[in-house]
Design an enzyme around this catalytic site. Sequence first.
Site, PDB file in Angstrom:
ATOM      1  N   ARG A 171      -3.787  -9.722   0.286  1.00 47.50           N
ATOM      2  CA  ARG A 171      -3.808  -8.262   0.435  1.00 47.50           C
ATOM      3  C   ARG A 171      -5.135  -7.749   0.985  1.00 47.50           C
ATOM      4  O   ARG A 171      -5.564  -6.641   0.653  1.00 47.50           O
ATOM      5  CB  ARG A 171      -3.484  -7.562  -0.890  1.00 47.50           C
ATOM      6  CG  ARG A 171      -2.072  -7.834  -1.405  1.00 47.50           C
ATOM      7  CD  ARG A 171      -1.056  -7.211  -0.466  1.00 47.50           C
ATOM      8  NE  ARG A 171       0.296  -7.329  -0.972  1.00 47.50           N
ATOM      9  CZ  ARG A 171       0.919  -6.383  -1.666  1.00 47.50           C
ATOM     10  NH1 ARG A 171       0.322  -5.272  -1.948  1.00 47.50           N
ATOM     11  NH2 ARG A 171       2.151  -6.566  -2.061  1.00 47.50           N
ATOM     12  N   ARG A 221      -5.507  -1.042   0.609  1.00 46.87           N
ATOM     13  CA  ARG A 221      -6.047   0.226   0.124  1.00 46.87           C
ATOM     14  C   ARG A 221      -7.457   0.183  -0.439  1.00 46.87           C
ATOM     15  O   ARG A 221      -8.062   1.229  -0.637  1.00 46.87           O
ATOM     16  CB  ARG A 221      -5.096   0.814  -0.919  1.00 46.87           C
ATOM     17  CG  ARG A 221      -3.818   1.345  -0.284  1.00 46.87           C
ATOM     18  CD  ARG A 221      -2.784   1.616  -1.328  1.00 46.87           C
ATOM     19  NE  ARG A 221      -2.381   0.360  -1.951  1.00 46.87           N
ATOM     20  CZ  ARG A 221      -1.559   0.274  -2.986  1.00 46.87           C
ATOM     21  NH1 ARG A 221      -1.085   1.355  -3.531  1.00 46.87           N
ATOM     22  NH2 ARG A 221      -1.233  -0.904  -3.469  1.00 46.87           N
ATOM     23  N   ARG A 265      -4.164   5.308   6.744  1.00 39.64           N
ATOM     24  CA  ARG A 265      -2.984   5.640   5.934  1.00 39.64           C
ATOM     25  C   ARG A 265      -2.863   7.139   5.687  1.00 39.64           C
ATOM     26  O   ARG A 265      -1.753   7.644   5.466  1.00 39.64           O
ATOM     27  CB  ARG A 265      -3.110   4.934   4.580  1.00 39.64           C
ATOM     28  CG  ARG A 265      -2.163   3.908   4.181  1.00 39.64           C
ATOM     29  CD  ARG A 265      -0.736   4.065   4.472  1.00 39.64           C
ATOM     30  NE  ARG A 265      -0.028   4.213   3.229  1.00 39.64           N
ATOM     31  CZ  ARG A 265       0.529   5.319   2.820  1.00 39.64           C
ATOM     32  NH1 ARG A 265       0.474   6.397   3.546  1.00 39.64           N
ATOM     33  NH2 ARG A 265       1.175   5.351   1.693  1.00 39.64           N
ATOM     34  N   ASP A 301       5.079  -6.162   5.547  1.00 39.75           N
ATOM     35  CA  ASP A 301       5.512  -6.298   4.160  1.00 39.75           C
ATOM     36  C   ASP A 301       6.632  -7.322   4.086  1.00 39.75           C
ATOM     37  O   ASP A 301       7.340  -7.534   5.075  1.00 39.75           O
ATOM     38  CB  ASP A 301       5.992  -4.954   3.595  1.00 39.75           C
ATOM     39  CG  ASP A 301       6.071  -5.013   2.072  1.00 39.75           C
ATOM     40  OD1 ASP A 301       5.026  -4.881   1.426  1.00 39.75           O
ATOM     41  OD2 ASP A 301       7.180  -5.232   1.538  1.00 39.75           O
ATOM     42  N   TYR A 334      14.222  -8.262  -5.229  1.00 41.07           N
ATOM     43  CA  TYR A 334      14.164  -6.857  -4.806  1.00 41.07           C
ATOM     44  C   TYR A 334      15.534  -6.358  -4.363  1.00 41.07           C
ATOM     45  O   TYR A 334      15.911  -5.216  -4.619  1.00 41.07           O
ATOM     46  CB  TYR A 334      13.152  -6.673  -3.677  1.00 41.07           C
ATOM     47  CG  TYR A 334      11.725  -6.718  -4.146  1.00 41.07           C
ATOM     48  CD1 TYR A 334      11.196  -5.670  -4.907  1.00 41.07           C
ATOM     49  CD2 TYR A 334      10.906  -7.796  -3.865  1.00 41.07           C
ATOM     50  CE1 TYR A 334       9.888  -5.709  -5.359  1.00 41.07           C
ATOM     51  CE2 TYR A 334       9.600  -7.842  -4.311  1.00 41.07           C
ATOM     52  CZ  TYR A 334       9.090  -6.800  -5.063  1.00 41.07           C
ATOM     53  OH  TYR A 334       7.808  -6.843  -5.511  1.00 41.07           O
TER      54      TYR A 334
HETATM   55  O1  CP3 Z   1      -3.249  -7.797   3.546  1.00 39.08           O
HETATM   56  C1  CP3 Z   1      -2.138  -8.339   3.403  1.00 39.08           C
HETATM   57  O2  CP3 Z   1      -1.893  -9.150   2.500  1.00 39.08           O
HETATM   58  C2  CP3 Z   1      -1.068  -8.076   4.434  1.00 39.08           C
HETATM   59  C3  CP3 Z   1      -0.097  -7.130   4.083  1.00 39.08           C
HETATM   60  C4  CP3 Z   1       0.895  -7.298   2.946  1.00 39.08           C
HETATM   61  C5  CP3 Z   1       1.482  -6.163   2.315  1.00 39.08           C
HETATM   62  N1  CP3 Z   1       2.444  -6.608   1.461  1.00 39.08           N
HETATM   63  C6  CP3 Z   1       1.112  -4.771   2.596  1.00 39.08           C
HETATM   64  C7  CP3 Z   1       1.452  -3.714   1.629  1.00 39.08           C
HETATM   65  C8  CP3 Z   1       1.508  -8.445   2.395  1.00 39.08           C
HETATM   66  C9  CP3 Z   1       1.236  -9.919   2.672  1.00 39.08           C
HETATM   67  C10 CP3 Z   1       2.483  -7.984   1.457  1.00 39.08           C
HETATM   68  C11 CP3 Z   1       3.365  -8.894   0.705  1.00 39.08           C
HETATM   69  C12 CP3 Z   1       4.156  -8.365  -0.404  1.00 39.08           C
HETATM   70  N2  CP3 Z   1       4.803  -7.149  -0.504  1.00 39.08           N
HETATM   71  C13 CP3 Z   1       4.470  -9.118  -1.557  1.00 39.08           C
HETATM   72  C14 CP3 Z   1       4.050 -10.540  -1.819  1.00 39.08           C
HETATM   73  C15 CP3 Z   1       2.659 -10.647  -2.337  1.00 39.08           C
HETATM   74  C16 CP3 Z   1       2.488 -10.239  -3.780  1.00 39.08           C
HETATM   75  O3  CP3 Z   1       1.746  -9.269  -3.996  1.00 39.08           O
HETATM   76  O4  CP3 Z   1       3.033 -10.901  -4.652  1.00 39.08           O
HETATM   77  C17 CP3 Z   1       5.278  -8.316  -2.386  1.00 39.08           C
HETATM   78  C18 CP3 Z   1       5.824  -8.697  -3.741  1.00 39.08           C
HETATM   79  C19 CP3 Z   1       5.485  -7.071  -1.700  1.00 39.08           C
HETATM   80  C20 CP3 Z   1       6.306  -5.906  -2.144  1.00 39.08           C
HETATM   81  C21 CP3 Z   1       5.476  -4.671  -2.225  1.00 39.08           C
HETATM   82  N3  CP3 Z   1       5.081  -3.925  -1.139  1.00 39.08           N
HETATM   83  C22 CP3 Z   1       4.937  -4.041  -3.384  1.00 39.08           C
HETATM   84  C23 CP3 Z   1       5.133  -4.536  -4.789  1.00 39.08           C
HETATM   85  C24 CP3 Z   1       4.222  -2.912  -2.944  1.00 39.08           C
HETATM   86  C25 CP3 Z   1       3.533  -1.854  -3.775  1.00 39.08           C
HETATM   87  C26 CP3 Z   1       2.432  -2.286  -4.606  1.00 39.08           C
HETATM   88  C27 CP3 Z   1       1.205  -2.739  -3.851  1.00 39.08           C
HETATM   89  O5  CP3 Z   1       0.719  -3.837  -4.154  1.00 39.08           O
HETATM   90  O6  CP3 Z   1       0.698  -2.019  -2.999  1.00 39.08           O
HETATM   91  C28 CP3 Z   1       4.310  -2.871  -1.546  1.00 39.08           C
HETATM   92  C29 CP3 Z   1       3.694  -1.881  -0.634  1.00 39.08           C
HETATM   93  C30 CP3 Z   1       2.580  -2.396   0.214  1.00 39.08           C
HETATM   94  N4  CP3 Z   1       2.626  -3.545   0.944  1.00 39.08           N
HETATM   95  C31 CP3 Z   1       1.323  -1.756   0.445  1.00 39.08           C
HETATM   96  C32 CP3 Z   1       0.616  -2.579   1.338  1.00 39.08           C
HETATM   97  C33 CP3 Z   1      -0.751  -2.327   1.934  1.00 39.08           C
HETATM   98  C34 CP3 Z   1       0.885  -0.415  -0.113  1.00 39.08           C
HETATM   99  C35 CP3 Z   1       1.519   0.650   0.688  1.00 39.08           C
HETATM  100  C36 CP3 Z   1       0.595   1.799   0.967  1.00 39.08           C
HETATM  101  O7  CP3 Z   1      -0.375   1.664   1.743  1.00 39.08           O
HETATM  102  O8  CP3 Z   1       0.915   2.873   0.438  1.00 39.08           O
END
Ligand code: CP3
Length: 340
Positions: free
Chosen positions: A22, A26, A35, A71, A146
């Site tokens: 990640r 943020r 964002r 994502d 999911y």
């Molecule tokens: O920097 C990176 O890793 C690249 C981007 C990335 C995102 N999601 C961006 C994101 C990656 C590799 C993911 C993978 C992802 N998404 C996973 C697997 C990794 C893990 O954490 O176990 C999962 C389970 C998700 C599903 C998901 N997407 C969740 C649970 C959430 C919300 C909670 C959170 O951690 O932010 C998201 C949204 C999301 N995906 C955001 C980002 C930057 C936040 C959205 C925003 O900017 O408002």
Amino acid sequence: MSVFLDACRVRPTAYTPIWIMRQAGRYLPEYRKLRAQVDFVKLTRTPELAAEATLQPLRRYELDAGILFSDIMTPLQGMGIELEFEPGPIVRDPIRTDEQIDALPPLVPERDVPFVLEAVRLVRANAPRMTPLIGFAGAPFTLFCYLVCGRPSKEFAAARAFLYSHPASAVRLLTHLADAMAAYLRAQAHSGAQALMLFESWGGLLALKEYRRFALPAVQRTVAALRDLEVPIIYYANQGSALMQAVAELDVDVVGVDWRTSLAANRQILGASKAIQGNLDPAALFASPAELRVQADAVLADAGRAPGHIFNLGHGIWPDTDPDAVARLIDHVHERTARD
Ligand code: CP3
């Protein structure tokens, strides 16, 4: 070759490579600025913006790999699944019936998610220091969680119940997802991704028996379909320590583990042919600078001196992390592991 790609291949490296799960997100002020102007889905669907978010951490830090900003749910949107991010993914019509499973189209990446492939190409053309790019997908069982539950959850009760109540339907859905993710990852590699990662964020919810019956064959199906590519494959098994014996059978190059488990013990189980990735507790970034160094050194000592360690957190970085702590961690890992 790069230090990161060499470590994926369990080759000796001049220092231990590090990237951060990640890392595009943020906790970075420059990401929050982006964002503030554009919603998350639009970011993932606009190649220039997704590339920009991918490159932000690579400009700020001496990271050894980039990960595509996207994502795990993005390709499912491409398959016609309607969802929103609040900020976790919310599926409008959770999948519960055979009719829904049979109606799912195959994923054709060039047609359904061309913006992802274009983002990969843009990152490759603009990456500072030629930093290698990791493409990624959700592992089939994690996507299944999911899709069946419809929203983030601690237990993913409906998804796990579905495995027991409708095992044949569950296998059909998992197989469909496995094939879709194989196509998706292959297209990312063809567009320039130099490593491919599968996120098994919720595999740790399963007993070993159910993991072997449902999650493992599905992800192995994805991996097997990619093994003709010259690209290392990383499998991240969150809370997977009880599953490691089974994970060791997967034909992947690197296994990522969370912080609850020992790198040394996992290396024993995985064997010398697989690299390991991890596993600093994301909370450790809140320690004092001196204590953060102690914690990072403990991870390095646990990994040992044999080739094939990629430093990372044990799960994604928290949004309220101080960006300067990340810089200190990266510098420390590089300095501490520098070999002549
Ligand atoms: O920097 C990176 O890793 C690249 C981007 C990335 C995102 N999601 C961006 C994101 C990656 C590799 C993911 C993978 C992802 N998404 C996973 C697997 C990794 C893990 O954490 O176990 C999962 C389970 C998700 C599903 C998901 N997407 C969740 C649970 C959430 C919300 C909670 C959170 O951690 O932010 C998201 C949204 C999301 N995906 C955001 C980002 C930057 C936040 C959205 C925003 O900017 O408002």
